[in-house]
Motif scaffolding. Structure first.
Motif, PDB file in Angstrom:
ATOM      1  N   VAL A 248     -15.358  30.951 -23.110  1.00 39.70           N
ATOM      2  CA  VAL A 248     -15.879  32.129 -23.800  1.00 39.70           C
ATOM      3  C   VAL A 248     -17.124  32.592 -23.056  1.00 39.70           C
ATOM      4  O   VAL A 248     -18.041  31.816 -22.798  1.00 39.70           O
ATOM      5  N   GLU A 249     -17.105  33.868 -22.728  1.00 36.86           N
ATOM      6  CA  GLU A 249     -18.161  34.492 -21.941  1.00 36.86           C
ATOM      7  C   GLU A 249     -19.010  35.401 -22.820  1.00 36.86           C
ATOM      8  O   GLU A 249     -18.500  36.078 -23.707  1.00 36.86           O
ATOM      9  N   VAL A 250     -20.296  35.427 -22.548  1.00 36.74           N
ATOM     10  CA  VAL A 250     -21.195  36.420 -23.126  1.00 36.74           C
ATOM     11  C   VAL A 250     -21.356  37.520 -22.077  1.00 36.74           C
ATOM     12  O   VAL A 250     -21.624  37.234 -20.916  1.00 36.74           O
TER      13      VAL A 250
ATOM     14  N   LEU B 120     -18.902  38.636 -27.076  1.00 40.67           N
ATOM     15  CA  LEU B 120     -18.188  37.445 -26.621  1.00 40.67           C
ATOM     16  C   LEU B 120     -16.736  37.775 -26.312  1.00 40.67           C
ATOM     17  O   LEU B 120     -16.108  38.549 -27.043  1.00 40.67           O
ATOM     18  N   GLN B 121     -16.217  37.164 -25.249  1.00 42.18           N
ATOM     19  CA  GLN B 121     -14.795  37.321 -24.960  1.00 42.18           C
ATOM     20  C   GLN B 121     -14.301  36.124 -24.166  1.00 42.18           C
ATOM     21  O   GLN B 121     -15.072  35.468 -23.470  1.00 42.18           O
TER      22      GLN B 121
ATOM     23  N   VAL C  51     -20.355  30.696 -21.386  1.00 45.43           N
ATOM     24  CA  VAL C  51     -20.734  31.006 -20.014  1.00 45.43           C
ATOM     25  C   VAL C  51     -21.116  32.475 -19.902  1.00 45.43           C
ATOM     26  O   VAL C  51     -20.818  33.287 -20.786  1.00 45.43           O
ATOM     27  N   ALA C  52     -21.756  32.795 -18.810  1.00 44.76           N
ATOM     28  CA  ALA C  52     -22.048  34.171 -18.428  1.00 44.76           C
ATOM     29  C   ALA C  52     -22.003  34.199 -16.905  1.00 44.76           C
ATOM     30  O   ALA C  52     -22.316  33.198 -16.254  1.00 44.76           O
ATOM     31  N   PHE C  53     -21.584  35.316 -16.338  1.00 44.87           N
ATOM     32  CA  PHE C  53     -21.549  35.406 -14.880  1.00 44.87           C
ATOM     33  C   PHE C  53     -21.792  36.836 -14.443  1.00 44.87           C
ATOM     34  O   PHE C  53     -21.607  37.784 -15.194  1.00 44.87           O
ATOM     35  N   THR C  54     -22.231  36.954 -13.200  1.00 43.06           N
ATOM     36  CA  THR C  54     -22.526  38.259 -12.616  1.00 43.06           C
ATOM     37  C   THR C  54     -22.484  38.146 -11.104  1.00 43.06           C
ATOM     38  O   THR C  54     -22.367  37.047 -10.547  1.00 43.06           O
TER      39      THR C  54
ATOM     40  N   PRO D   1     -21.164  30.886 -36.531  1.00 39.70           N
ATOM     41  CA  PRO D   1     -19.849  31.022 -37.156  1.00 39.70           C
ATOM     42  C   PRO D   1     -18.667  30.547 -36.307  1.00 39.70           C
ATOM     43  O   PRO D   1     -17.718  29.990 -36.834  1.00 39.70           O
ATOM     44  N   LEU D   2     -18.715  30.744 -34.991  1.00 39.08           N
ATOM     45  CA  LEU D   2     -17.579  30.336 -34.153  1.00 39.08           C
ATOM     46  C   LEU D   2     -17.603  28.848 -33.814  1.00 39.08           C
ATOM     47  O   LEU D   2     -16.605  28.297 -33.360  1.00 39.08           O
TER      48      LEU D   2
END
Length: 179
Positions: free
Chosen positions: A100-102, A88-89, A137-140, A130-131
């Motif tokens: 926050v992205e996976v 995660l970031q 989100v996720a992107f490509t 926990p968070l």
């Protein structure tokens, strides 16, 4: 799916995910500088320079210090060998997207084994556990069919196109249960 005693170390049935540190540089460099991996992760699809990898890993380490979560170096649970990186970031580096992205990147020799999906699901467990995040989100790149498949298998839903590093990407979103 995953078990963890801290966010810094997460274990899944086949993976051990540990907080990324600068001492992982050699392993991360091998992964990110592989042309097959760079094709979908770096601007222009070209492998990054060694200095770009150093900067990236240092940024990931600072991300952990600033936010209390971040990307992991991912190891095979049986062999201890590096299998990828992910987690995660914050997406503050993407214009108009502060979420926050996976993310994930698996060594090409292990592609099509389901490791990216296992890593994505572990990341989701941490995000919504926990968070206590309400969504991620996720992107490509649009043509990255493998990553889009991981997103869909992991419960993400296509939302829209976004512009990232001057290129069109597809954005997927997943909300916590009940949201």
């Amino acid at each position: 799916m995953s078990s963890f005693s801290t966010i810094e170390r997460v274990e899944t049935p086949r993976l051990i995910c540990e907080r990324m540190r600068i001492d992982h540089l050699a392993e991360v460099s091998r992964l990110l500088r592989d042309p097959r991996v760079a094709a979908t992760l770096w601007l222009g699809g070209q492998p990054p320079s060694e200095q770009e990898v150093v900067t990236s890993v240092a940024d990931k380490e600072r991300h952990w210090e600033r936010y209390g979560f971040g990307l992991w170096l991912v190891r095979d649970r049986e062999t201890g060998e590096m299998a990828g990186r992910g987690g995660l970031q914050r997406t503050t580096y993407v214009k108009d997207l502060d979420e926050v992205e996976v993310g994930w990147a698996i060594v090409p020799e292990r592609w099509r084994e389901g490791l990216a999906t296992e890593l994505a699901l572990a990341s989701i467990d941490v995000a919504f556990g926990p968070l206590e995040l309400s969504e991620i989100v996720a992107f490509t790149l649009p043509h990255n069919v493998a990553s889009r498949g991981v997103m869909e298998k992991s419960g993400f839903v296509y939302e829209r196109e976004i512009l990232h590093v001057g290129l069109v990407h597809v954005l997927y979103r997943r909300r916590a249960a009940g949201d």
